[in-house]
Motif scaffolding. Structure first.
Motif, mmCIF file in Angstrom:
data_model
loop_
_atom_site.group_PDB
_atom_site.id
_atom_site.type_symbol
_atom_site.label_atom_id
_atom_site.label_comp_id
_atom_site.label_asym_id
_atom_site.label_seq_id
_atom_site.Cartn_x
_atom_site.Cartn_y
_atom_site.Cartn_z
ATOM 1 N N PRO A 161 -33.457 113.061 21.455
ATOM 2 C CA PRO A 161 -32.206 113.773 21.742
ATOM 3 C C PRO A 161 -32.299 115.278 21.535
ATOM 4 C CG PRO A 161 -31.763 111.767 20.518
ATOM 5 C CD PRO A 161 -33.260 111.934 20.530
ATOM 6 N N LEU A 162 -32.979 115.692 20.445
ATOM 7 C CA LEU A 162 -33.148 117.125 20.199
ATOM 8 C C LEU A 162 -34.000 117.763 21.286
ATOM 9 C CD1 LEU A 162 -33.002 119.692 18.443
ATOM 10 C CD2 LEU A 162 -35.042 118.875 17.246
ATOM 11 N N SER B 95 -26.645 117.237 20.601
ATOM 12 C CA SER B 95 -27.884 117.361 19.821
ATOM 13 C C SER B 95 -28.495 118.754 19.857
ATOM 14 C CB SER B 95 -28.927 116.348 20.340
ATOM 15 O OG SER B 95 -28.454 115.025 20.218
ATOM 16 N N ALA C 220 -31.966 118.058 24.545
ATOM 17 C CA ALA C 220 -30.890 119.040 24.460
ATOM 18 C C ALA C 220 -31.432 120.469 24.443
ATOM 19 C CB ALA C 220 -30.049 118.778 23.213
ATOM 20 N N ARG D 216 -29.536 122.542 19.150
ATOM 21 C CA ARG D 216 -29.634 123.443 17.997
ATOM 22 C C ARG D 216 -30.058 124.804 18.539
ATOM 23 N NH1 ARG D 216 -32.492 119.255 14.373
ATOM 24 N NH2 ARG D 216 -34.235 120.708 14.311
ATOM 25 N N ASN E 264 -26.536 115.848 26.792
ATOM 26 C CA ASN E 264 -27.147 115.885 25.456
ATOM 27 C C ASN E 264 -26.590 116.990 24.562
ATOM 28 O OD1 ASN E 264 -29.478 113.835 25.861
ATOM 29 N ND2 ASN E 264 -29.720 115.220 27.599
#
Length: 245
Positions: A161-162, A70, A165, A72, A67
């Motif tokens: 996805p966020l 994605s 990840a 951050r 992942n």
């Protein structure tokens, strides 16, 4: 040496529990601790937290690679900072806690994790909340290998996805920190590493299985069952701690 109390049947069940937990984490972003830790503890307290935490590192690496597009990091860094505090306190706790007291604490923290999961709180994803959730997750993840509920609470409104990840990045750091804390607390040695190697196949299998189920598995439908299993195991651990057996 692996204790004689661990049988082949125990290892088979442990791998199945970890396979289910790893698959769940691959789908939802967390779950190997929430689902697997209570079941492993009922099977044998020797499986937690050490062997499970090391397995969590492997799983976090695999999921982070899957992942990585994605992630951050700017958001997750605050949670990582908070986890340092929680993990340090957890290491100090494990250095002094006794066997029966650990059973009792395991049960209390498992039930706390369940309560956090069902509380219905929806804190915003901001630096302050991330740091607080990170500290709670770091403490619980080190002591009982269940660090998912606090950090999952602040990501519950984000997209899949966020979540997968950022939480993989968070769990990778916190699990590595937990390994250091467990080692210095005398809770991670050769027997625990052998149990880790013997249960690693279950984690890898669960990770591979999650790739085919990530768009199909209804995590929301399974959530009550997972939390119910955790609650029963938590109560069992508390009873064991209170009775000393």
């Amino acid at each position: 040496m692996i204790p004689d109390s661990i049988t082949l049947a125990d290892l088979i069940l442990a791998n199945l529990f970890l396979m289910a937990g790893a698959c769940l984490q691959g789908v939802a972003g967390y779950g190997i601790g929430t689902l697997s830790a209570p079941l492993l503890f009922l099977l044998s307290p020797l499986f937690v937290p050490g062997p499970l935490v090391v397995n969590a590192v492997v799983l976090a690496i695999l999921l982070l690679l899957r992942n990585r597009a994605s992630i951050r990091f700017r958001e997750v860094r605050y949670a990582i900072g908070g986890s340092i505090v929680g993990t340090t306190l957890a290491g100090l706790t494990l250095a002094v806690i006794t066997g029966t007291a650990f059973d009792l604490m395991f049960g209390v923290l498992i039930l706390l994790g369940v309560l956090v999961s069902v509380a219905g709180l929806r804190p915003a994803l901001n630096p302050r909340n991330s740091a607080v959730a990170g500290a709670a997750s770091g403490y619980m993840g080190t002591v009982v290998a269940v660090g998912g509920p606090p950090i999952a609470m602040i990501y519950q409104n984000e997209k899949g996805p966020l979540v997968r990840a950022n939480m993989s990045a968070f769990f990778l750091f916190t699990s590595c920190a937990s390994i250091v804390a467990l080692f210095f607390a005398g809770r991670l040695g050769l027997p625990e590493m052998k149990l880790f190697l013997l249960t690693l196949p279950g984690v890898v299998t669960g990770f591979l299985l999650s790739a085919t189920l990530v768009q199909r598995l209804p995590f929301s439908a399974m959530r009550p069952l997972i939390l119910g299993i955790a609650a029963v195991a938590g109560i069992g651990a508390m009873v064991r701690g209170l009775t000393g057996g």
